[in-house]
Design a protein around this motif. Structure first.
Motif, PDB file in Angstrom:
ATOM      1  N   VAL A  36     -73.274  -0.589  19.560  1.00  0.00           N
ATOM      2  CA  VAL A  36     -74.353  -1.120  20.405  1.00  0.00           C
ATOM      3  C   VAL A  36     -73.887  -1.231  21.854  1.00  0.00           C
ATOM      4  O   VAL A  36     -74.602  -0.840  22.795  1.00  0.00           O
ATOM      5  CB  VAL A  36     -74.821  -2.485  19.867  1.00  0.00           C
ATOM      6  CG1 VAL A  36     -75.790  -3.147  20.855  1.00  0.00           C
ATOM      7  CG2 VAL A  36     -75.482  -2.341  18.526  1.00  0.00           C
ATOM      8  N   ASP A  37     -72.669  -1.766  22.054  1.00  0.00           N
ATOM      9  CA  ASP A  37     -72.157  -1.905  23.416  1.00  0.00           C
ATOM     10  C   ASP A  37     -71.999  -0.543  24.091  1.00  0.00           C
ATOM     11  O   ASP A  37     -72.315  -0.377  25.284  1.00  0.00           O
ATOM     12  CB  ASP A  37     -70.809  -2.629  23.386  1.00  0.00           C
ATOM     13  CG  ASP A  37     -70.952  -4.076  22.921  1.00  0.00           C
ATOM     14  OD1 ASP A  37     -72.093  -4.601  22.985  1.00  0.00           O
ATOM     15  OD2 ASP A  37     -69.947  -4.658  22.483  1.00  0.00           O
ATOM     16  N   ALA A  38     -71.499   0.445  23.335  1.00  0.00           N
ATOM     17  CA  ALA A  38     -71.297   1.775  23.914  1.00  0.00           C
ATOM     18  C   ALA A  38     -72.621   2.405  24.313  1.00  0.00           C
ATOM     19  O   ALA A  38     -72.741   2.997  25.409  1.00  0.00           O
ATOM     20  CB  ALA A  38     -70.559   2.670  22.919  1.00  0.00           C
ATOM     21  N   LEU A  55     -62.887   6.000  22.116  1.00  0.00           N
ATOM     22  CA  LEU A  55     -63.515   7.299  21.884  1.00  0.00           C
ATOM     23  C   LEU A  55     -64.957   7.338  22.380  1.00  0.00           C
ATOM     24  O   LEU A  55     -65.403   8.324  22.978  1.00  0.00           O
ATOM     25  CB  LEU A  55     -63.460   7.645  20.395  1.00  0.00           C
ATOM     26  CG  LEU A  55     -62.088   8.013  19.825  1.00  0.00           C
ATOM     27  CD1 LEU A  55     -62.161   8.222  18.308  1.00  0.00           C
ATOM     28  CD2 LEU A  55     -61.570   9.273  20.495  1.00  0.00           C
ATOM     29  N   THR A  56     -65.711   6.276  22.125  1.00  0.00           N
ATOM     30  CA  THR A  56     -67.105   6.270  22.569  1.00  0.00           C
ATOM     31  C   THR A  56     -67.211   6.235  24.090  1.00  0.00           C
ATOM     32  O   THR A  56     -68.101   6.866  24.679  1.00  0.00           O
ATOM     33  CB  THR A  56     -67.845   5.061  21.975  1.00  0.00           C
ATOM     34  OG1 THR A  56     -67.108   3.848  22.274  1.00  0.00           O
ATOM     35  CG2 THR A  56     -68.005   5.205  20.469  1.00  0.00           C
ATOM     36  N   PHE A 100     -73.908   3.442  28.035  1.00  0.00           N
ATOM     37  CA  PHE A 100     -74.364   4.806  28.321  1.00  0.00           C
ATOM     38  C   PHE A 100     -75.769   4.800  28.919  1.00  0.00           C
ATOM     39  O   PHE A 100     -76.070   5.558  29.861  1.00  0.00           O
ATOM     40  CB  PHE A 100     -74.324   5.634  27.032  1.00  0.00           C
ATOM     41  CG  PHE A 100     -74.703   7.068  27.226  1.00  0.00           C
ATOM     42  CD1 PHE A 100     -73.949   7.908  28.022  1.00  0.00           C
ATOM     43  CD2 PHE A 100     -75.840   7.589  26.621  1.00  0.00           C
ATOM     44  CE1 PHE A 100     -74.301   9.230  28.203  1.00  0.00           C
ATOM     45  CE2 PHE A 100     -76.199   8.911  26.808  1.00  0.00           C
ATOM     46  CZ  PHE A 100     -75.423   9.737  27.601  1.00  0.00           C
ATOM     47  N   MET A 101     -76.643   3.926  28.398  1.00  0.00           N
ATOM     48  CA  MET A 101     -77.993   3.805  28.956  1.00  0.00           C
ATOM     49  C   MET A 101     -77.950   3.332  30.405  1.00  0.00           C
ATOM     50  O   MET A 101     -78.675   3.852  31.274  1.00  0.00           O
ATOM     51  CB  MET A 101     -78.801   2.825  28.116  1.00  0.00           C
ATOM     52  CG  MET A 101     -79.270   3.364  26.779  1.00  0.00           C
ATOM     53  SD  MET A 101     -80.724   4.409  26.949  1.00  0.00           S
ATOM     54  CE  MET A 101     -81.905   3.198  27.488  1.00  0.00           C
ATOM     55  N   ALA A 102     -77.083   2.380  30.680  1.00  0.00           N
ATOM     56  CA  ALA A 102     -76.981   1.874  32.052  1.00  0.00           C
ATOM     57  C   ALA A 102     -76.468   2.966  32.997  1.00  0.00           C
ATOM     58  O   ALA A 102     -76.954   3.116  34.128  1.00  0.00           O
ATOM     59  CB  ALA A 102     -76.052   0.660  32.090  1.00  0.00           C
ATOM     60  N   SER A 103     -75.508   3.756  32.516  1.00  0.00           N
ATOM     61  CA  SER A 103     -74.988   4.846  33.353  1.00  0.00           C
ATOM     62  C   SER A 103     -76.059   5.893  33.623  1.00  0.00           C
ATOM     63  O   SER A 103     -76.175   6.414  34.740  1.00  0.00           O
ATOM     64  CB  SER A 103     -73.783   5.493  32.672  1.00  0.00           C
ATOM     65  OG  SER A 103     -72.738   4.559  32.497  1.00  0.00           O
TER      66      SER A 103
END
Length: 753
Positions: A405-407, A248-249, A411-414
């Protein structure tokens, strides 16, 4: 209509056709001579999708359609053709070249010979004013008379080449105008791509602080859980819960990236719309629609139902398809309502504004869909988090925090990658337009001059001939004059003869036949006149002889002035007199006497003075040029009122009675019925009325009116003579011979001198 009939119509109305042809051809030639010469030039721009640029644009999702094909679609061709002639493209051209046009008042003066040369030499800046965008792109017939710089952009047929065609007063200006427009279009297209990248980068930058704060909060929650809780192994149910959270994330973050892109594109389009004069309300509050808000709520519920259905069913299941169709229908409703919102200020015909409005509506529907998906994902993720927090042993909660945290890190990297790609796009030339064929100086400049002598001559020749034929056909259709003897017979008249107007043997023979019809030899049996009550159609063909003790008195009158009736009556009198019977011709047209001049008589007393009682009848009877011919002139011209008074009393009847007893054959020339009713008055006393109708000159309505008046006066329709036959018209060969004869006569005196 047969060709022979068409040629006959053209020959009959040759004067009108000739004037029409000369007018059209002359006007075009005159315009070619007087109008200022314009020169044309063109520059070509090639539009194609580069694979390298398509890859970069596809990474930032700005133009994913470019990857599939290097050619343009029909929609893209129409869009680029419209955008090439818009204000943002042409305003730099007008300002850069300082385009100006002459005022129409000065251009009118320049039609005077040598004025243009004087103005261009001594005052080249006189009467100039800056051009507007509308003047540069609009062209009409007025442009031929009042020329000015002109520019047109159009896609070439069956190719992806956009051609900029220009015209100006000089070849150099025409080339500069076409090249400047092509370069401005390429620069504008590049700027639009770079603006899209800039808007996307700004949207990512606005989203970055919130994403960073969410990521830091997830790290803090992870540290807190690890410190406070004892971590145990997860059961299979907990692992499924965490896996569901990961899925979902990931979908939510992907949807957020698409939402950021769509928001950036929408903001860029709104910024361009705000600069347009058609768009005034730029705040969100003035462009909010209650229908869009209500459809968004429905769309959010549909996305949640779709997520729940996909967790239980396959993607091809009818229930999943039905929900997806409802989602697409909701997006179409939002797009349609958005078009109404952006177009509510005015109805614009500007292609740029229409294009931007359509794009704004499309991005609005995309943003609405992504926002509803984001809300649905948020509700689903919150439900998973709630179930994980209630899981025994808190193991799922710890795993859930790690997944969060991983999600957020992903998202930050994208976001960082998307921003970097957008920043790179800002500095690159992402345009698909390339100037491949600039306007250059032609080898043969005559082919690029307008108006062109050969072209205008061909147009004048073809147009003149066509309009000449149309004018002749219209004239023939509108012609209501007598064209044949059937027109007279249709009014109930008996046609005695058709007398040619051209002098010669044919006319003399026709007059003799008319004489034999009117005045048959004494030995011939007389045809009785029909009774007064008999219908006009039963009137016999006239062959009437004089009765015993009385001569035959015939009144002749034309149906229209200047139809040649006086000369016909005079020649008929001469022909009748040559038969040996004493003949009298009377000029009863007191208003416009004509027989005296035809007989060569000096001005003196006549019928008018006899009716006035000033002279005796015997004193005004003058011998004619033929032995048996006697002339009674009209006398000196009298006013209109006096003529009516003289002819309205009993005098004319008494005079005609005396003359009828003295002369076996009496011809009375009366004034034309189109001018007065003297012929009807005299016919009442004489008992016989013959009307002269001119071929192609007398209107059929006048014939019908004269026939009715004759029936009322004489008890039957008057007789008729047709003056003129088709043979009167000169044939083309005779026309040519007549022209040559006139030329020889003019040349003979010069040779003798």
């Amino acid at each position: 209509m047969e060709l022979r009939q068409l040629l006959a119509v053209l020959w009959r109305h040759r004067a009108l056709a000739a004037w029409t042809f000369v007018s059209v051809f002359g006007v075009l030639v005159l315009l070619t001579v007087l109008c200022e010469t314009q020169y044309v030039a063109s520059a070509k721009v090639y539009l194609y999708h580069s694979s390298t640029k398509a890859t970069l644009l596809g990474r930032v999702s700005l133009d994913s359609a470019m990857v599939s094909s290097a050619s343009l679609t029909d929609t893209e061709r129409a869009t680029y053709e419209d955008l090439a002639a818009t204000v943002p493209v042409l305003r730099p051209v007008i300002e850069g070249l300082d385009l100006q046009r002459k005022r129409k008042s000065l251009q009118l003066l320049e039609f005077i010979p040598f004025v243009r040369l004087l103005v261009d030499h001594f005052a080249p800046r006189l009467g100039l004013r800056p051009m507007t965008y509308e003047e540069l792109t609009n062209k009409s017939l007025v442009h031929l008379i009042f020329p000015r710089p002109y520019l047109k952009a159009a896609m070439m047929e069956d190719s992806d080449i956009l051609e900029f065609s220009s015209s100006a007063a000089s070849m150099q200006l025409a080339m500069d105008l076409a090249n400047a427009a092509a370069k401005s279009f390429v620069e504008r297209e590049t700027a639009m791509r770079q603006d899209e990248c800039r808007s996307l980068a700004e949207a990512v930058a606005r989203e970055m602080p919130a994403a960073k704060a969410t990521y830091e909060q997830a790290l803090a929650d992870q540290r807190e859980v690890r410190r406070a809780e004892k971590i145990v192994d997860l059961t299979s149910e907990g692992q499924q819960l965490v896996s569901r959270y990961y899925t979902l994330t990931a979908d939510r973050d992907s949807n957020r990236l698409s939402l950021i892109r769509a928001q950036g594109m929408l903001q860029n389009v709104k910024t361009q719309l705000a600069k347009r004069p058609e768009f005034r309300k730029t705040s969100e509050s003035t462009q909010r629609s209650s229908l869009i808000d209500s459809v968004k709520l429905t769309l959010r519920d549909l996305y949640m139902d779709l997520a729940a259905a996909k967790s239980r069913l396959t993607a091809e299941h009818p229930q999943v398809r039905e929900i997806e169709n409802k989602i697409e229908e909701a997006k179409r409703i939002i797009k349609g309502e958005a078009q109404k919102v952006f177009g509510s200020e005015t109805v614009s015909t500007d292609p740029t504004y229409n294009y931007l409005s359509e794009r704004a509506a499309e991005y609005t529907s995309q943003v609405a869909g992504y926002e509803c998906q984001d809300a649905a994902f948020g509700a689903l993720v919150a439900d998973v988090e709630k179930r994980a927090d209630a899981f025994p042993g808190r193991a799922a909660a710890s795993a859930l925090v790690s997944a969060r945290v991983d999600a957020n890190q992903t998202f930050m990297a994208s976001l960082n990658q998307l921003e970097s790609m957008a920043r790179i796009g800002e500095g690159l030339d992402l345009s698909i337009a390339h100037l491949v064929d600039p306007a250059i100086w032609p080898g043969k400049i005559d082919d690029y001059m307008r108006p062109k002598w050969s072209l205008m001559a061909a147009v004048g020749l073809a147009g003149g001939l066509f309009l000449a034929v149309i004018a002749a056909l219209v004239a023939a259709w509108a012609d209501d004059t007598v064209r044949c003897r059937e027109h007279l017979e249709a009014a109930g008249m008996t046609v005695l003869a058709a007398v040619p107007e051209r002098s010669g043997t044919t006319r003399a023979q026709a007059l003799r036949r008319l004489r034999e019809t009117l005045f048959a030899p004494a030995s011939a049996p007389a045809m009785p006149a029909p009774a007064a009550s008999a219908p006009a159609a039963s009137a016999p063909a006239m062959s009437v002889s004089a009765g015993e003790g009385a001569g035959r008195v015939v009144v002749l009158a034309g149906l229209a002035p200047a139809d040649g009736t006086p000369s016909l009556v005079w020649e008929l009198a001469e022909v009748v007199a040559r038969s040996g019977a004493p003949t009298l011709v009377v000029d009863a047209d007191l208003r416009a006497p004509a027989l005296g001049d035809l007989a060569g008589l000096p001005s003196g007393p006549g019928l008018a003075e006899v009716l006035a009682g000033e002279v005796a009848l015997e004193a005004v009877l003058v011998p004619g040029p033929v032995a048996a011919l006697t002339v009674l002139p009209a006398g000196r011209g009298v006013p209109e009122v006096a003529a009516d008074r003289l002819l309205d009393g009993p005098g004319p009847g008494a005079v005609l009675g005396v003359l009828g007893r003295r002369f076996p054959r009496v011809l009375v020339l009366a004034g034309p019925l189109g001018r007065c009713d003297d012929a009807l008055t005299l016919a009442r006393a004489a008992g016989e009325l013959v009307l002269v109708a001119g071929l192609g000159r007398t209107r059929t309505a006048a014939v019908a009116e004269a026939a009715e008046a004759g029936r009322a006066i004489c008890g039957r329709a008057p007789l008729a003579v047709l003056s003129g036959v088709p043979a009167d018209d000169l044939s083309p060969r005779e026309q040519w011979r007549a022209i040559l004869s006139r030329l020889r006569r003019r040349r003979a005196p010069n040779v003798a001198a």
